[in-house]
Motif scaffolding. Sequence first.
Motif, mmCIF file in Angstrom:
data_model
loop_
_atom_site.group_PDB
_atom_site.id
_atom_site.type_symbol
_atom_site.label_atom_id
_atom_site.label_comp_id
_atom_site.label_asym_id
_atom_site.label_seq_id
_atom_site.Cartn_x
_atom_site.Cartn_y
_atom_site.Cartn_z
ATOM 1 N N VAL A 27 46.537 -13.357 64.544
ATOM 2 C CA VAL A 27 45.404 -12.534 64.981
ATOM 3 C C VAL A 27 44.471 -12.290 63.799
ATOM 4 O O VAL A 27 44.897 -11.891 62.717
ATOM 5 C CB VAL A 27 45.903 -11.197 65.565
ATOM 6 C CG1 VAL A 27 44.721 -10.283 65.892
ATOM 7 C CG2 VAL A 27 46.745 -11.442 66.806
ATOM 8 N N GLY A 28 43.201 -12.562 64.015
ATOM 9 C CA GLY A 28 42.200 -12.349 62.975
ATOM 10 C C GLY A 28 42.121 -13.443 61.935
ATOM 11 O O GLY A 28 41.381 -13.314 60.961
ATOM 12 N N ALA A 29 42.856 -14.548 62.155
ATOM 13 C CA ALA A 29 42.931 -15.589 61.129
ATOM 14 C C ALA A 29 42.062 -16.806 61.433
ATOM 15 O O ALA A 29 42.191 -17.825 60.762
ATOM 16 C CB ALA A 29 44.380 -16.033 60.951
ATOM 17 N N THR A 30 41.183 -16.711 62.439
ATOM 18 C CA THR A 30 40.331 -17.845 62.795
ATOM 19 C C THR A 30 38.884 -17.506 62.453
ATOM 20 O O THR A 30 38.222 -16.763 63.182
ATOM 21 C CB THR A 30 40.446 -18.177 64.297
ATOM 22 O OG1 THR A 30 41.826 -18.322 64.646
ATOM 23 C CG2 THR A 30 39.707 -19.468 64.611
ATOM 24 N N PRO A 31 38.368 -18.018 61.337
ATOM 25 C CA PRO A 31 36.997 -17.681 60.916
ATOM 26 C C PRO A 31 35.971 -17.988 62.000
ATOM 27 O O PRO A 31 36.009 -19.038 62.639
ATOM 28 C CB PRO A 31 36.784 -18.577 59.687
ATOM 29 C CG PRO A 31 38.154 -18.853 59.173
ATOM 30 C CD PRO A 31 39.028 -18.940 60.391
ATOM 31 N N GLY A 32 35.053 -17.054 62.202
ATOM 32 C CA GLY A 32 34.000 -17.227 63.189
ATOM 33 C C GLY A 32 34.366 -16.753 64.573
ATOM 34 O O GLY A 32 33.496 -16.606 65.429
ATOM 35 N N TYR A 33 35.651 -16.554 64.813
ATOM 36 C CA TYR A 33 36.119 -16.103 66.114
ATOM 37 C C TYR A 33 36.694 -14.696 66.007
ATOM 38 O O TYR A 33 37.183 -14.291 64.948
ATOM 39 C CB TYR A 33 37.231 -17.016 66.650
ATOM 40 C CG TYR A 33 36.769 -18.371 67.126
ATOM 41 C CD1 TYR A 33 36.523 -18.613 68.471
ATOM 42 C CD2 TYR A 33 36.588 -19.414 66.216
ATOM 43 C CE1 TYR A 33 36.119 -19.864 68.906
ATOM 44 C CE2 TYR A 33 36.182 -20.672 66.647
ATOM 45 C CZ TYR A 33 35.939 -20.894 67.996
ATOM 46 O OH TYR A 33 35.538 -22.128 68.419
#
Length: 270
Positions: A48-54
Amino acid sequence: MVQPETGRWLIMALAIVVAAVALVLGVAFAFQRSLIYPVGRAPAPPAVGATPGYRDIVFATADGLQLRALYRPARGRPTIVFFHGNADGLAGGVAAMRGLAAADYGVLIPEYRGYAGQPGRISEAGLYADGAGALAWLAQAGVPPGDTVLIGNSLGSGIAVELATRRRDWRALVIVSGFTSLPDAVAATFGIGLLRPLVRDRYASAAKLRGIGLPVLILHGDADRVIGVDHGIALAKAAGTVASLRIVPGAGHDLVWYPATATTIADWLS
């Protein structure tokens, strides 16, 4: 002339073979969803929170599930809802949508029930409910159907087609490496046409595309050994004049991750 004793043995042998086949088919029928949906082979979902831009969001389904999705807002472009394929997940969806996200399209990638630790039991109706829940969340976020593009890859094409036929004001539908129906795909894989009526989940996309009232782009590789290119050709024929078919020479079932695929989709949408 067959001796009586020999005849009895032949009958017994035939009965054993028939019983064995019936047993195998019975087990396959009972456990087919475990075979059809190999969720254990899917890549691990991103933290969770580890996908840049998403950003991570949670959407609700009509039958009360809370499921995870990744979302990035559009920048002056339509928003794509990407329905991933079998044995795939959010990470694969992010990779598939990289080129379109870089072109400022919005992207919503919903996860399905039973996949990647999500609650619920997998079924055709259940996956349709998951897709509908994701689209309802997007509408509540302020993205109208006219700015929403449905893209389905492989198994996800069955979900995208079903949802596309529920209303006529979506921006467009894109099918990548799709199949005419799941029974057709299973029969082709095993080379046994008699398996068709045993497949519970149907995803009858070719039948649903007849009379569809929105633009459809169909992409298929001519070297796809999982779902043959004849499925893509048949889907385009079913959709009729609203369909654009692109057959990619040398491409396999991983077509959705080719950089050129994103370019083709973006050019067509433009």
